[in-house]
Design a protein around this motif. Structure first.
Motif, PDB file in Angstrom:
ATOM      1  N   TYR A   1      -2.015 -22.765  67.819  1.00  0.00           N
ATOM      2  CA  TYR A   1      -3.245 -23.501  67.554  1.00  0.00           C
ATOM      3  C   TYR A   1      -4.188 -22.645  66.710  1.00  0.00           C
ATOM      4  N   PHE A   2      -4.936 -23.318  65.820  1.00  0.00           N
ATOM      5  CA  PHE A   2      -5.914 -22.614  64.990  1.00  0.00           C
ATOM      6  C   PHE A   2      -7.139 -23.501  64.760  1.00  0.00           C
ATOM      7  N   TRP A   3      -8.241 -22.836  64.436  1.00  0.00           N
ATOM      8  CA  TRP A   3      -9.472 -23.513  64.022  1.00  0.00           C
ATOM      9  C   TRP A   3      -9.660 -23.278  62.534  1.00  0.00           C
ATOM     10  N   CYS A   4      -9.811 -24.356  61.773  1.00  0.00           N
ATOM     11  CA  CYS A   4     -10.005 -24.282  60.327  1.00  0.00           C
ATOM     12  C   CYS A   4     -11.490 -24.487  60.022  1.00  0.00           C
ATOM     13  N   PRO A   5     -12.198 -23.423  59.635  1.00  0.00           N
ATOM     14  CA  PRO A   5     -13.641 -23.517  59.417  1.00  0.00           C
ATOM     15  C   PRO A   5     -13.998 -24.498  58.302  1.00  0.00           C
ATOM     16  N   PRO A   6     -15.266 -24.896  58.236  1.00  0.00           N
ATOM     17  CA  PRO A   6     -15.725 -25.732  57.119  1.00  0.00           C
ATOM     18  C   PRO A   6     -15.860 -24.899  55.850  1.00  0.00           C
ATOM     19  N   VAL A   7     -16.313 -25.535  54.784  1.00  0.00           N
ATOM     20  CA  VAL A   7     -16.532 -24.840  53.516  1.00  0.00           C
ATOM     21  C   VAL A   7     -17.995 -24.951  53.106  1.00  0.00           C
ATOM     22  N   ALA A   8     -18.406 -24.020  52.271  1.00  0.00           N
ATOM     23  CA  ALA A   8     -19.758 -24.037  51.691  1.00  0.00           C
ATOM     24  C   ALA A   8     -19.737 -23.179  50.434  1.00  0.00           C
ATOM     25  N   ASN A   9     -20.343 -23.681  49.386  1.00  0.00           N
ATOM     26  CA  ASN A   9     -20.468 -22.935  48.125  1.00  0.00           C
ATOM     27  C   ASN A   9     -19.114 -22.478  47.580  1.00  0.00           C
ATOM     28  N   GLY A  10     -18.096 -23.341  47.724  1.00  0.00           N
ATOM     29  CA  GLY A  10     -16.794 -23.050  47.135  1.00  0.00           C
ATOM     30  C   GLY A  10     -15.914 -22.110  47.917  1.00  0.00           C
ATOM     31  N   GLY A  11     -16.334 -21.706  49.117  1.00  0.00           N
ATOM     32  CA  GLY A  11     -15.535 -20.802  49.938  1.00  0.00           C
ATOM     33  C   GLY A  11     -15.548 -21.222  51.391  1.00  0.00           C
ATOM     34  N   ILE A  12     -14.805 -20.498  52.204  1.00  0.00           N
ATOM     35  CA  ILE A  12     -14.741 -20.784  53.646  1.00  0.00           C
ATOM     36  C   ILE A  12     -16.054 -20.334  54.289  1.00  0.00           C
ATOM     37  N   ASP A  13     -16.624 -21.199  55.107  1.00  0.00           N
ATOM     38  CA  ASP A  13     -17.907 -20.943  55.757  1.00  0.00           C
ATOM     39  C   ASP A  13     -17.675 -20.368  57.156  1.00  0.00           C
ATOM     40  N   LEU A  14     -17.985 -19.094  57.334  1.00  0.00           N
ATOM     41  CA  LEU A  14     -17.747 -18.407  58.605  1.00  0.00           C
ATOM     42  C   LEU A  14     -19.026 -18.163  59.401  1.00  0.00           C
ATOM     43  N   ARG A  15     -20.075 -18.896  59.095  1.00  0.00           N
ATOM     44  CA  ARG A  15     -21.339 -18.686  59.820  1.00  0.00           C
ATOM     45  C   ARG A  15     -21.187 -18.975  61.307  1.00  0.00           C
ATOM     46  N   ALA A  16     -20.306 -19.895  61.659  1.00  0.00           N
ATOM     47  CA  ALA A  16     -20.139 -20.247  63.068  1.00  0.00           C
ATOM     48  C   ALA A  16     -19.597 -19.095  63.901  1.00  0.00           C
ATOM     49  N   ILE A  17     -18.976 -18.110  63.249  1.00  0.00           N
ATOM     50  CA  ILE A  17     -18.484 -16.940  63.976  1.00  0.00           C
ATOM     51  C   ILE A  17     -19.289 -15.697  63.586  1.00  0.00           C
ATOM     52  N   GLY A  18     -20.469 -15.930  63.042  1.00  0.00           N
ATOM     53  CA  GLY A  18     -21.385 -14.826  62.769  1.00  0.00           C
ATOM     54  C   GLY A  18     -21.084 -14.011  61.536  1.00  0.00           C
ATOM     55  N   LEU A  19     -20.289 -14.540  60.595  1.00  0.00           N
ATOM     56  CA  LEU A  19     -19.946 -13.798  59.382  1.00  0.00           C
ATOM     57  C   LEU A  19     -20.467 -14.517  58.126  1.00  0.00           C
TER      58      LEU A  19
ATOM     59  N   GLY B   1      -7.072 -18.050  64.892  1.00  0.00           N
ATOM     60  CA  GLY B   1      -6.574 -18.238  66.242  1.00  0.00           C
ATOM     61  C   GLY B   1      -7.598 -17.831  67.284  1.00  0.00           C
ATOM     62  N   ALA B   2      -7.381 -18.307  68.509  1.00  0.00           N
ATOM     63  CA  ALA B   2      -8.322 -18.031  69.597  1.00  0.00           C
ATOM     64  C   ALA B   2      -8.437 -16.541  69.876  1.00  0.00           C
ATOM     65  N   SER B   3      -7.330 -15.809  69.765  1.00  0.00           N
ATOM     66  CA  SER B   3      -7.362 -14.369  70.036  1.00  0.00           C
ATOM     67  C   SER B   3      -8.232 -13.636  69.033  1.00  0.00           C
ATOM     68  N   LEU B   4      -8.213 -14.068  67.765  1.00  0.00           N
ATOM     69  CA  LEU B   4      -9.047 -13.433  66.751  1.00  0.00           C
ATOM     70  C   LEU B   4     -10.520 -13.740  66.990  1.00  0.00           C
ATOM     71  N   VAL B   5     -10.824 -14.984  67.353  1.00  0.00           N
ATOM     72  CA  VAL B   5     -12.216 -15.358  67.624  1.00  0.00           C
ATOM     73  C   VAL B   5     -12.747 -14.571  68.819  1.00  0.00           C
ATOM     74  N   ARG B   6     -11.910 -14.381  69.841  1.00  0.00           N
ATOM     75  CA  ARG B   6     -12.343 -13.575  70.990  1.00  0.00           C
ATOM     76  C   ARG B   6     -12.597 -12.132  70.583  1.00  0.00           C
ATOM     77  N   GLU B   7     -11.774 -11.612  69.680  1.00  0.00           N
ATOM     78  CA  GLU B   7     -11.954 -10.238  69.209  1.00  0.00           C
ATOM     79  C   GLU B   7     -13.310 -10.062  68.532  1.00  0.00           C
ATOM     80  N   LEU B   8     -13.819 -11.140  67.933  1.00  0.00           N
ATOM     81  CA  LEU B   8     -15.128 -11.111  67.282  1.00  0.00           C
ATOM     82  C   LEU B   8     -16.268 -11.311  68.274  1.00  0.00           C
ATOM     83  N   ASP B   9     -15.908 -11.508  69.550  1.00  0.00           N
ATOM     84  CA  ASP B   9     -16.879 -11.677  70.630  1.00  0.00           C
ATOM     85  C   ASP B   9     -17.733 -12.929  70.426  1.00  0.00           C
ATOM     86  N   VAL B  10     -17.119 -13.973  69.928  1.00  0.00           N
ATOM     87  CA  VAL B  10     -17.780 -15.276  69.785  1.00  0.00           C
ATOM     88  C   VAL B  10     -16.835 -16.322  70.378  1.00  0.00           C
ATOM     89  N   SER B  11     -17.268 -17.568  70.389  1.00  0.00           N
ATOM     90  CA  SER B  11     -16.419 -18.634  70.904  1.00  0.00           C
ATOM     91  C   SER B  11     -16.570 -19.877  70.036  1.00  0.00           C
TER      92      SER B  11
END
Length: 296
Positions: A278-296, A53-63
């Protein structure tokens, strides 16, 4: 070039026999990063779809461009509850007991940072029909059109293959629906129930005419992945609309709710949304969820 290899595969696959939807809230003061990394590593995007959710992404200080919280529709003539959440998980499978076990395992994994706020069990009914007996998702895009509708393009960089999803749990007032004549039911939907044929003489308030995706400017196509739910003698539909943005969903909901022209979708005669997020569903990479877009 197809983007299917970048998407959480369960988004593009047919509805499973059984489903379980979890929404979660971040605990005050908790750092979600370690939990999100573990969740991403244990989620394949096929049997376990994850949305932020948008609130969680804001908590991570990314957009994430395009991600926002659902706030209803200005001018709506019906109630459209907004129930934002930090995390969305859609468990997919064939055995309800297995989903319960997986759900409990995920709840334990997330416990250091998240509380499970709501759980809704869902299922496929009568080869893809709603509990009212009408076929659901008839006009869904297929193949490459489904990918173009639901997924962010390659030009989106690290966001390519990700998706936005609008989720609402609708509760059917079955006694109201049962009190309607068969013609009234068909006209509310805009289709003949048994044949699924569109009715030319259906009123402008019929659901089919309110949501004909090709009749918007621009066209408002979404990829629907909705499932019926039931608890006791109550039931309804968990509506999930995936898209490369929220624009098409909002265009449809604006027209359904009467905000556009004052005509309210006849669905509201016997069903209503209880939730909306509303939610954002990240892409996948190497068999798992890819969180690089939020710095993880």
């Amino acid at each position: 070039m197809t983007l299917a290899h970048l998407a959480q595969p369960g988004i593009l696959e047919p509805i499973p026999a059984q489903g379980r939807y979890l929404t979660c809230q971040l605990r005050v003061g908790a750092d979600p990063r370690a939990v999100l990394r573990r969740l991403a590593g244990q989620s394949d995007g096929q049997l376990t779809i994850v949305g932020l959710g948008a609130s969680l992404v804001r908590e991570l200080d990314v957009s994430i461009p395009g991600l926002k919280s659902f706030r209803g529709i200005d001018g709506a003539r019906v109630k459209l509850p907004a129930t934002p959440a930090d995390l969305f998980i859609w468990l997919r499978g064939t055995d309800r007991g297995d989903l319960l076990i997986r759900s409990r395992q995920l709840e334990a994994l997330m416990a250091p940072a998240f509380d499970v706020q709501d759980i809704t069990d869902a299922f496929i009914h009568d080869n893809g029909r709603d509990l009212t007996g009408y076929e659901d998702g008839t006009e869904n895009p297929q193949g490459e059109e489904a990918e173009a509708t639901a997924l962010l393009p390659e030009s989106a960089g690290l966001l390519a293959g990700s998706s936005f999803v609008a989720v609402q749990r609708w509760r059917h007032h079955m006694s109201r629906f049962d009190a309607m004549s068969r013609q009234q039911q068909d006209h509310a939907i805009g289709r003949e129930r048994d044949s699924n044929e569109e009715l030319d003489d259906a009123p402008e308030s019929s659901h089919v005419k309110r949501t004909a995706q090709e009749n918007f400017d621009p066209e408002a196509f979404v990829l629907r992945r909705s499932m019926p739910w039931a608890e006791g003698n109550q039931g309804g539909l968990v509506f999930a609309a995936f898209g490369c943005s929220f624009d098409a969903f909002e265009a449809q909901l604006r027209r359904m709710s009467g905000a556009e022209d004052g005509i309210v979708d006849a669905l509201f005669d016997f069903t209503e949304p209880e939730t909306g997020a509303y939610f954002w569903c990240p892409p996948v990479a190497n068999g798992g969820i890819d969180l690089r877009a939020i710095g993880l």
